[in-house]
Design a protein around this motif. Structure first.
Motif, PDB file in Angstrom:
ATOM      1  N   ASP A  76       0.840  -1.199   0.000  1.00 55.70           N
ATOM      2  CA  ASP A  76       0.000   0.000   0.000  1.00 55.70           C
ATOM      3  C   ASP A  76       0.871   1.243   0.000  1.00 55.70           C
ATOM      4  O   ASP A  76       2.077   1.173   0.253  1.00 55.70           O
ATOM      5  N   THR A  77       0.243   2.385  -0.282  1.00 55.07           N
ATOM      6  CA  THR A  77       0.957   3.658  -0.313  1.00 55.07           C
ATOM      7  C   THR A  77       0.129   4.743   0.370  1.00 55.07           C
ATOM      8  O   THR A  77      -1.073   4.857   0.111  1.00 55.07           O
ATOM      9  N   HIS A  78       0.789   5.488   1.229  1.00 54.62           N
ATOM     10  CA  HIS A  78       0.175   6.608   1.932  1.00 54.62           C
ATOM     11  C   HIS A  78       1.068   7.831   1.728  1.00 54.62           C
ATOM     12  O   HIS A  78       2.191   7.717   1.230  1.00 54.62           O
ATOM     13  N   LEU A  79       0.576   9.003   2.104  1.00 49.81           N
ATOM     14  CA  LEU A  79       1.346  10.241   1.999  1.00 49.81           C
ATOM     15  C   LEU A  79       1.381  10.972   3.328  1.00 49.81           C
ATOM     16  O   LEU A  79       0.378  11.010   4.050  1.00 49.81           O
ATOM     17  N   GLN A  80       2.532  11.547   3.635  1.00 47.58           N
ATOM     18  CA  GLN A  80       2.625  12.525   4.715  1.00 47.58           C
ATOM     19  C   GLN A  80       2.723  13.897   4.064  1.00 47.58           C
ATOM     20  O   GLN A  80       3.552  14.121   3.180  1.00 47.58           O
ATOM     21  N   VAL A  81       1.876  14.813   4.507  1.00 46.89           N
ATOM     22  CA  VAL A  81       1.716  16.105   3.842  1.00 46.89           C
ATOM     23  C   VAL A  81       1.993  17.236   4.822  1.00 46.89           C
ATOM     24  O   VAL A  81       1.446  17.259   5.928  1.00 46.89           O
ATOM     25  N   LYS A  82       2.811  18.180   4.404  1.00 49.30           N
ATOM     26  CA  LYS A  82       3.015  19.424   5.134  1.00 49.30           C
ATOM     27  C   LYS A  82       2.927  20.568   4.134  1.00 49.30           C
ATOM     28  O   LYS A  82       3.275  20.402   2.966  1.00 49.30           O
ATOM     29  N   GLY A  83       2.462  21.709   4.600  1.00 48.96           N
ATOM     30  CA  GLY A  83       2.293  22.836   3.688  1.00 48.96           C
ATOM     31  C   GLY A  83       0.839  23.192   3.494  1.00 48.96           C
ATOM     32  O   GLY A  83      -0.058  22.661   4.175  1.00 48.96           O
ATOM     33  N   PRO A  84       0.527  24.078   2.566  1.00 45.95           N
ATOM     34  CA  PRO A  84      -0.846  24.583   2.409  1.00 45.95           C
ATOM     35  C   PRO A  84      -1.874  23.527   2.029  1.00 45.95           C
ATOM     36  O   PRO A  84      -3.063  23.712   2.309  1.00 45.95           O
ATOM     37  N   THR A  85      -1.454  22.421   1.397  1.00 50.66           N
ATOM     38  CA  THR A  85      -2.449  21.411   1.029  1.00 50.66           C
ATOM     39  C   THR A  85      -3.045  20.717   2.255  1.00 50.66           C
ATOM     40  O   THR A  85      -4.080  20.062   2.147  1.00 50.66           O
ATOM     41  N   VAL A  86      -2.402  20.865   3.404  1.00 51.52           N
ATOM     42  CA  VAL A  86      -2.993  20.338   4.646  1.00 51.52           C
ATOM     43  C   VAL A  86      -4.366  20.950   4.861  1.00 51.52           C
ATOM     44  O   VAL A  86      -5.314  20.276   5.279  1.00 51.52           O
ATOM     45  N   GLN A  87      -4.493  22.253   4.575  1.00 55.66           N
ATOM     46  CA  GLN A  87      -5.790  22.908   4.773  1.00 55.66           C
ATOM     47  C   GLN A  87      -6.856  22.370   3.823  1.00 55.66           C
ATOM     48  O   GLN A  87      -8.040  22.374   4.144  1.00 55.66           O
ATOM     49  N   GLY A  88      -6.449  21.892   2.640  1.00 56.20           N
ATOM     50  CA  GLY A  88      -7.410  21.274   1.733  1.00 56.20           C
ATOM     51  C   GLY A  88      -7.959  19.983   2.300  1.00 56.20           C
ATOM     52  O   GLY A  88      -9.172  19.714   2.228  1.00 56.20           O
ATOM     53  N   LEU A  89      -7.098  19.148   2.886  1.00 57.39           N
ATOM     54  CA  LEU A  89      -7.552  17.918   3.527  1.00 57.39           C
ATOM     55  C   LEU A  89      -8.388  18.235   4.767  1.00 57.39           C
ATOM     56  O   LEU A  89      -9.380  17.562   5.063  1.00 57.39           O
ATOM     57  N   GLN A  90      -7.986  19.273   5.503  1.00 54.88           N
ATOM     58  CA  GLN A  90      -8.734  19.675   6.693  1.00 54.88           C
ATOM     59  C   GLN A  90     -10.129  20.168   6.319  1.00 54.88           C
ATOM     60  O   GLN A  90     -11.110  19.892   7.030  1.00 54.88           O
ATOM     61  N   LEU A  91     -10.226  20.902   5.202  1.00 53.79           N
ATOM     62  CA  LEU A  91     -11.533  21.387   4.754  1.00 53.79           C
ATOM     63  C   LEU A  91     -12.448  20.219   4.391  1.00 53.79           C
ATOM     64  O   LEU A  91     -13.645  20.235   4.695  1.00 53.79           O
ATOM     65  N   SER A  92     -11.887  19.195   3.748  1.00 53.29           N
ATOM     66  CA  SER A  92     -12.676  18.002   3.437  1.00 53.29           C
ATOM     67  C   SER A  92     -13.214  17.367   4.713  1.00 53.29           C
ATOM     68  O   SER A  92     -14.393  17.008   4.796  1.00 53.29           O
ATOM     69  N   PHE A  93     -12.350  17.233   5.721  1.00 53.29           N
ATOM     70  CA  PHE A  93     -12.798  16.664   6.998  1.00 53.29           C
ATOM     71  C   PHE A  93     -13.876  17.538   7.630  1.00 53.29           C
ATOM     72  O   PHE A  93     -14.880  17.030   8.144  1.00 53.29           O
ATOM     73  N   ALA A  94     -13.674  18.849   7.626  1.00 56.47           N
ATOM     74  CA  ALA A  94     -14.628  19.758   8.265  1.00 56.47           C
ATOM     75  C   ALA A  94     -16.012  19.637   7.647  1.00 56.47           C
ATOM     76  O   ALA A  94     -17.034  19.663   8.356  1.00 56.47           O
ATOM     77  N   ARG A  95     -16.081  19.480   6.331  1.00 52.87           N
ATOM     78  CA  ARG A  95     -17.375  19.320   5.669  1.00 52.87           C
ATOM     79  C   ARG A  95     -18.030  18.013   6.073  1.00 52.87           C
ATOM     80  O   ARG A  95     -19.244  17.958   6.361  1.00 52.87           O
ATOM     81  N   ASP A  96     -17.255  16.933   6.092  1.00 55.00           N
ATOM     82  CA  ASP A  96     -17.808  15.642   6.484  1.00 55.00           C
ATOM     83  C   ASP A  96     -18.254  15.657   7.942  1.00 55.00           C
ATOM     84  O   ASP A  96     -19.287  15.083   8.297  1.00 55.00           O
ATOM     85  N   TRP A  97     -17.468  16.293   8.799  1.00 52.84           N
ATOM     86  CA  TRP A  97     -17.816  16.361  10.219  1.00 52.84           C
ATOM     87  C   TRP A  97     -19.100  17.178  10.420  1.00 52.84           C
ATOM     88  O   TRP A  97     -19.959  16.823  11.241  1.00 52.84           O
TER      89      TRP A  97
END
Length: 492
Positions: free
Chosen positions: A268-289
């Motif tokens: 399998d493959t996963h990513l560790q992300v730092k930088g402004p794209t973190v906020q894009g993933l956070q926004l996705s979570f916020a909408r789902d939450w």
């Protein structure tokens, strides 16, 4: 087939009882005409609902819907109540980090600029620079990065997985969340009720008692909407303090670390992300939450910052059945259509729709190195025949198909030329393109693409090419099952 009066008599129903059933079937057929994705789908549903409503009605309400209407309503409420504050913070911080197609060098060409413009229009957060994104290969590397990040979080941790198991890694994961909550970190866990159906209530209660906010991805509890088993939240996202995030193919379970003896090694493959794209993933979570709880998360860290490591260009695409456009499928279709040198795809489930299949064939016909890698061993009986279902069509056009072994390959990776790498939660199938909520990172970075190519080259070295002759050498029943698999493509 018995006629309607005979069927009514056999079931012991009075005519007045069967008439409303047929009226409901006809009314639902109208809904199918208005909302089915394809003309073929409309015809099939209309015929079934009008002639056999007793059978077709429950199937339609479970499998036939393709828009998550109440999620769309929740997004409208989210936008009205919360999004303006988040967008203001995002725009303030991301303004100097946005990468526009016009920023590309002249040598990069119109094709690449067009791709960036199209991808950016579909994205949750457009292309930004200042990102530091690292490949995490297989389960040990992934959880050895995620768990310490949770353990070192200072303000908040947000976690979202499709599958969580109560096993060794599940216990380690639970312990990290509980300890984070104990030291005053705000911890939220969102899980999919279908994917995590085996998760015992005790596991979740222990988290709640420790102060972890736990929610399942489910909206209104009406009996009709509980039947919508066809929609799943397939995202796997971890965000710590708004500065570090993780996304990719791995769920929380021992099998993802290769500990299931029946499946064997797990690739399998996963990513560790730092930088402004973190906020894009956070926004996705916020909408789902918000959909799950109606709790806004505007107080989180929404000001993007450039990472101190690599300066990579990337975007976040959070796709799903609430999208106005089928963004996930469009992203892959456009990437394949614009490829000039190579398209390498690694996916556990290869069930492309007509447009993606055609794009792959055309790319191969114009001389692009098109490769599709799937696992030889599947974790699902449904997908035992999938590698062979589309084999004749793609091979005829020059697409090379490989079966990875040993064990099970679950990564979701696509590499186009030396320009774009897409890694995330989406499989290369109709379900991920149209029915599931997914999260995909698209990296536009030559060095990252080279690293991804090296990873895939190693995987191809552990894979065996298959051809039409391999299929033709199988038994009639196997070949029939492979062909029949395509009948179920819309729901696989």
């Amino acid at each position: 087939m018995p006629d309607v009066p005979s069927l009514v008599e056999a079931l012991g129903w009075a005519p007045w009882a069967i008439i409303p059933l047929y009226l409901l079937g006809i009314g639902t057929a109208v809904d199918a005409v208005m909302k089915s994705r394809t003309p073929q789908g409309s015809v099939a549903w209309v015929f079934a609902l009008a002639t056999l409503p007793l059978v077709a009605l429950p199937i339609y309400w479970i499998l036939g819907r393709f828009k998550y209407d109440d999620y769309i309503d929740a997004l409208h409420e989210f936008d009205a109540r919360i999004a303006s504050g988040i967008e203001s913070a995002l725009q303030t911080g991301v303004r100097d980090l946005l990468v526009q197609p016009s920023d590309l060098h002249d040598g990069e060409g119109l094709r690449e600029k067009g791709e960036m413009r199209a991808f950016g229009e579909m994205a949750t957060l457009p292309f930004t620079c200042g990102n530091d994104i690292s490949l995490l290969i297989d389960g040990k590397a992934t959880f050895d990065a995620i768990i310490p990040s949770i353990e070192s979080a200072e303000t908040y941790v947000m976690v979202q997985f499709y599958i969580i198991h109560d096993d060794e890694i599940g216990t380690r994961f639970q312990k990290a969340l509980i300890e984070a909550a104990a030291r005053g970190v705000e911890v939220r866990l969102l899980y999919d009720a279908i994917g995590s159906w085996k998760l015992p209530r005790r596991y979740l209660n222990e988290l709640r008692q420790a102060g972890v906010h736990v929610a399942r991805f489910a909206g209104p509890r009406s009996w009709l909407k509980k039947l919508r088993l066809n929609f799943r939240n397939h995202r796997k996202i971890v965000v710590c303090d708004g500065r570090t995030a993780f996304v990719g193919g791995l769920n929380v379970g021992d099998e993802y670390l290769g500990r299931d003896e029946k499946i064997g090694p797990w690739r399998d493959t996963h990513l560790q992300v730092k930088g402004p794209t973190v906020q894009g993933l956070q926004l996705s979570f916020a909408r789902d939450w918000f959909y799950a709880t109606r709790e806004g998360l505007a107080h989180l860290e929404w000001t993007p910052q450039a990472a101190s490591g690599d300066d990579q260009t990337a975007l976040v695409l959070a796709s799903g059945p609430a999208d106005e456009l089928e963004t996930c499928g469009l992203l892959y279709t456009h990437a394949i259509e614009s490829a000039e040198k190579r398209v390498w795809i690694a996916t556990p489930y290869f069930v492309p729709d007509g447009r993606v299949l055609g794009a792959l064939q055309l790319a191969a016909l114009r001389g692009v190195d098109v490769r599709v890698m799937m696992p030889r061993t599947s974790d699902s009986l449904w997908f035992k025949w999938v590698p062979y279902a589309y084999l004749p069509e793609v091979e005829r056009a020059g697409v090379k198909v490989f079966l990875h072994e040993p064990g099970f390959m679950h990564q979701k990776v696509a590499l186009v030329d030396d320009d774009f790498a897409a890694i995330g939660t989406a499989n290369f199938d109709n379900r991920s393109f149209r029915l599931n909520f997914e999260a995909t990172m698209v990296m536009h970075d030559t060095a990252f693409c080279e690293e991804t190519a090296e990873m895939l080259e190693h995987d191809f070295s552990n894979a065996t090419p298959i051809t039409r002759e391999d299929l033709e050498g199988r038994s009639f029943l196997f070949r029939f099952a492979a062909s029949a698999t395509r009948l179920f493509a819309p729901v696989l």
